[in-house]
Design an enzyme around this catalytic site. Structure first.
Site, PDB file in Angstrom:
ATOM      1  N   HIS A   1      25.094 -93.908 -52.048  1.00 26.37           N
ATOM      2  CA  HIS A   1      24.450 -92.893 -51.963  1.00 26.37           C
ATOM      3  C   HIS A   1      25.035 -91.925 -51.196  1.00 26.37           C
ATOM      4  O   HIS A   1      25.568 -92.242 -50.123  1.00 26.37           O
ATOM      5  CB  HIS A   1      22.933 -93.491 -51.514  1.00 26.37           C
ATOM      6  CG  HIS A   1      21.878 -92.379 -51.617  1.00 26.37           C
ATOM      7  ND1 HIS A   1      21.681 -91.582 -50.621  1.00 26.37           N
ATOM      8  CD2 HIS A   1      20.832 -92.504 -52.417  1.00 26.37           C
ATOM      9  CE1 HIS A   1      20.820 -90.736 -50.677  1.00 26.37           C
ATOM     10  NE2 HIS A   1      20.116 -91.377 -52.051  1.00 26.37           N
TER      11      HIS A   1
ATOM     12  N   ASP B   1      23.826-100.104 -45.582  1.00 30.24           N
ATOM     13  CA  ASP B   1      22.727 -99.421 -46.228  1.00 30.24           C
ATOM     14  C   ASP B   1      22.074-100.293 -47.271  1.00 30.24           C
ATOM     15  O   ASP B   1      22.221-100.511 -48.196  1.00 30.24           O
ATOM     16  CB  ASP B   1      23.170 -98.146 -46.947  1.00 30.24           C
ATOM     17  CG  ASP B   1      22.213 -97.327 -47.795  1.00 30.24           C
ATOM     18  OD1 ASP B   1      21.029 -97.795 -47.911  1.00 30.24           O
ATOM     19  OD2 ASP B   1      22.706 -96.477 -48.369  1.00 30.24           O
TER      20      ASP B   1
ATOM     21  N   GLN C   1      17.978-100.096 -50.807  1.00 28.21           N
ATOM     22  CA  GLN C   1      17.659-100.746 -52.142  1.00 28.21           C
ATOM     23  C   GLN C   1      17.395-102.358 -51.878  1.00 28.21           C
ATOM     24  O   GLN C   1      17.104-102.840 -52.975  1.00 28.21           O
ATOM     25  CB  GLN C   1      18.551-100.204 -53.140  1.00 28.21           C
ATOM     26  CG  GLN C   1      18.546 -98.692 -53.494  1.00 28.21           C
ATOM     27  CD  GLN C   1      16.925 -98.358 -53.798  1.00 28.21           C
ATOM     28  OE1 GLN C   1      16.295 -98.969 -54.248  1.00 28.21           O
ATOM     29  NE2 GLN C   1      16.845 -97.046 -53.569  1.00 28.21           N
TER      30      GLN C   1
ATOM     31  N   LYS D   1      10.408 -97.055 -49.664  1.00 29.86           N
ATOM     32  CA  LYS D   1      10.903 -97.721 -50.930  1.00 29.86           C
ATOM     33  C   LYS D   1      10.540 -99.350 -50.728  1.00 29.86           C
ATOM     34  O   LYS D   1      10.862-100.028 -51.757  1.00 29.86           O
ATOM     35  CB  LYS D   1      12.675 -97.764 -50.745  1.00 29.86           C
ATOM     36  CG  LYS D   1      13.092 -96.154 -50.944  1.00 29.86           C
ATOM     37  CD  LYS D   1      14.580 -96.563 -51.038  1.00 29.86           C
ATOM     38  CE  LYS D   1      15.300 -95.114 -50.763  1.00 29.86           C
ATOM     39  NZ  LYS D   1      14.941 -94.104 -51.764  1.00 29.86           N
TER      40      LYS D   1
ATOM     41  N   CYS E   1      21.800 -88.982 -56.065  1.00 32.65           N
ATOM     42  CA  CYS E   1      22.304 -88.735 -55.041  1.00 32.65           C
ATOM     43  C   CYS E   1      23.666 -89.690 -54.972  1.00 32.65           C
ATOM     44  O   CYS E   1      23.857 -90.117 -53.995  1.00 32.65           O
ATOM     45  CB  CYS E   1      21.569 -88.991 -53.693  1.00 32.65           C
ATOM     46  SG  CYS E   1      20.067 -87.802 -53.585  1.00 32.65           S
TER      47      CYS E   1
HETATM   48  N1  7TS Z   1      20.756 -95.236 -49.604  1.00 32.62           N
HETATM   49  C1  7TS Z   1      20.307 -95.724 -50.690  1.00 32.62           C
HETATM   50  C2  7TS Z   1      21.194 -96.978 -51.417  1.00 32.62           C
HETATM   51  C3  7TS Z   1      19.043 -95.130 -51.355  1.00 32.62           C
HETATM   52  O1  7TS Z   1      18.642 -95.533 -52.587  1.00 32.62           O
HETATM   53  C4  7TS Z   1      18.337 -93.819 -50.686  1.00 32.62           C
HETATM   54  C5  7TS Z   1      17.390 -93.123 -51.475  1.00 32.62           C
HETATM   55  C6  7TS Z   1      19.015 -93.629 -49.577  1.00 32.62           C
HETATM   56  C7  7TS Z   1      19.936 -94.272 -48.821  1.00 32.62           C
HETATM   57  C8  7TS Z   1      18.272 -92.518 -48.672  1.00 32.62           C
HETATM   58  O2  7TS Z   1      17.099 -93.027 -48.356  1.00 32.62           O
HETATM   59  P1  7TS Z   1      15.915 -92.048 -47.792  1.00 32.62           P
HETATM   60  O3  7TS Z   1      14.860 -92.779 -47.624  1.00 32.62           O
HETATM   61  O4  7TS Z   1      16.419 -91.565 -46.412  1.00 32.62           O
HETATM   62  O5  7TS Z   1      15.778 -90.973 -48.692  1.00 32.62           O
HETATM   63  N2  7TS Z   1      17.469 -93.239 -52.776  1.00 32.62           N
HETATM   64  C9  7TS Z   1      16.705 -92.419 -53.627  1.00 32.62           C
HETATM   65  C10 7TS Z   1      16.838 -92.618 -54.778  1.00 32.62           C
HETATM   66  O6  7TS Z   1      17.369 -93.466 -55.715  1.00 32.62           O
HETATM   67  N3  7TS Z   1      16.096 -91.775 -55.760  1.00 32.62           N
HETATM   68  O7  7TS Z   1      15.408 -90.930 -54.453  1.00 32.62           O
HETATM   69  C11 7TS Z   1      15.870 -91.262 -53.379  1.00 32.62           C
END
Ligand code: 7TS
Length: 412
Positions: free
Chosen positions: A129, A206, A209, A232, A370
């Protein structure tokens, strides 16, 4: 064995815990399949948030008064719940942040400014990501370091032989996703951490997910850093955690300066607080973090192994259903996948897929997720992505498949 597991997971009962699911969208029952972006929030979390705001809201760690003590103990209790959830050794190794993005930035800058120098290398993967790419590029530029990338194969699996070849005495950090948000691959992070450690290299995982789909044990993984987002995993936005081994967190400098992260301030010299305070400058996200603690309570209240097994069944069912539709291509076919299903439809832009599905009440994400390097690898501008949580049903997947067929009929 499988049948026993299925029996112990009652999806209809679980759905009743999530009030948002029982509404209509565009005149159709909502089918929420955008869980990878943000999962929905159960009553337990909503009620805990309301109780906090009604009865306990105050600032933490500052006041001697009743409310401040209530807020502080709820905030610290949430930290302890996180510790248990990821099996960290000590609660102070769990830093509250606003989400995974902030978690990666914290480690990239605090670790990088201390340990990364000119000519050093940072290893990431092709399926990251952007939030596990860009912070590393920023610190690499600042420190004169280089980014090296572990490639993947067409199925969307990292090529581990190549990974081995990327590690050397210049490598100062490996940063990899546990589960890909774009294609769902579950990476063999335990094995990859072990390999990095042979070279004395720390690893950041990371886990954005992974936290909603897998059991996390940072000590079993031997992860040096592990970060994830509350929103999430059934908590409100604005919550998240970065875990770090005490030995790193104590050596690294702070990420941001301000209140709460100091021991003593004079104009000549400031000394810093111990962990976790050193990394939590200013008023933290108190209500969201308490909400994250409540989300963990919720996860502990259901049969999580059965829930995860059920989610996997949903993934298999959806993969089968969508693969059977002519014109649909599944993007990402790794052997080990979490419940994320990216797909394209011949001659239809993913945004059009998303729009037509929404008219049917089916919420999916369309875009590059992303993860532009993943799109570039598959030579597509974007994909549509359906992602499942344990509150989704096979009937909802049938509706997804019908709506996808409708897209093909409209454009056909
Ligand atoms: N890493 C992964 C693997 C992610 O899926 C996401 C967010 C992030 C980092 C960033 O997380 P945040 O909570 O700081 O934004 N992924 C997604 C997505 O797949 N669609 O919207 C956000």
């Amino acid at each position: 064995m499988k049948a026993v597991k299925e029996m112990s997971f009652d999806v209809e009962k679980v759905r009743q815990d999530f009030p948002v699911l029982s509404q209509e969208v565009n005149g159709k029952p909502l089918v929420y399949l955008d869980n990878t972006a943000s999962a929905q929030v159960p009553n337990l979390v909503i009620e805990r948030g309301a109780e906090y705001l009604k009865k306990e809201h105050s600032n933490v760690h500052r006041g001697v008064h009743y409310l401040s003590q209530k807020a502080t103990s709820a905030y610290e209790a949430a930290r302890e719940k996180v510790r248990r959830f990821i099996n960290a050794e000590e609660a102070k190794e769990c830093i509250f942040v606003r989400g995974t993005t902030e978690g990666v930035n914290l480690v990239a800058f605090a670790y990088g400014r201390k340990f990364i120098n000119e000519g050093d290398e940072i290893v990431i993967s092709q399926m990251e990501h952007h939030s596990n790419i860009v912070p590393w590029q920023m610190i690499a530029e600042e420190r004169g370091a280089k980014i090296r990338v572990i490639p993947m194969n067409k199925a969307g699996e990292l090529i581990l032989e190549e990974y081995d070849g990327l590690l050397n005495e210049r490598t100062k950090m490996v940063a990899i996703g546990h589960v890909s948000n774009a294609i769902g691959t579950i990476n063999p992070v335990k094995e990859m951490i072990e390999t990095a450690h042979k070279y004395g290299v720390p690893v950041l995982i990371d886990g954005a997910q992974a936290a909603p789909h897998l059991r996390i044990d940072v000590r079993d993984l031997d992860a040096d850093f592990y970060t994830f987002s509350g929103h999430k995993m059934f908590a409100p936005t604005g919550s998240g955690v970065v875990y770090g081994k005490k030995k790193w967190l104590e050596q690294m400098g702070p990420y941001q300066g301000g209140g709460s992260m100091i021991r003593n301030v004079t104009f000549e010299k400031t000394t810093y607080a111990g962990i976790p305070e050193k990394y939590e400058a200013g008023t933290p996200a108190i209500a969201p973090s308490i909400g994250l603690g409540a989300a963990i309570d919720y996860l502990n209240s259901i049969d999580l192994d059965a829930a995860f097994a059920y989610e996997h069944e949903l993934l298999e069912y959806a993969t089968e259903k969508l693969s059977a539709i002519e014109g649909v291509t599944i993007v990402g076919t790794a052997k080990q996948k979490a419940s994320v299903l990216s797909f394209t439809i011949e001659n239809v832009h993913p945004h059009d897929i998303g729009t037509i599905l929404d008219q049917q009440g089916v919420a999916v994400r369309a875009g590059h997720h992303c993860a532009q390097p993943v799109m570039e690898f598959y030579e597509v501008p974007a994909t549509a992505r359906a992602s499942f949580a344990f509150y989704n049903t096979k009937e909802e997947i049938d509706k997804l498949a019908e709506a996808v067929q409708k897209v093909i009929d409209v454009f056909g």
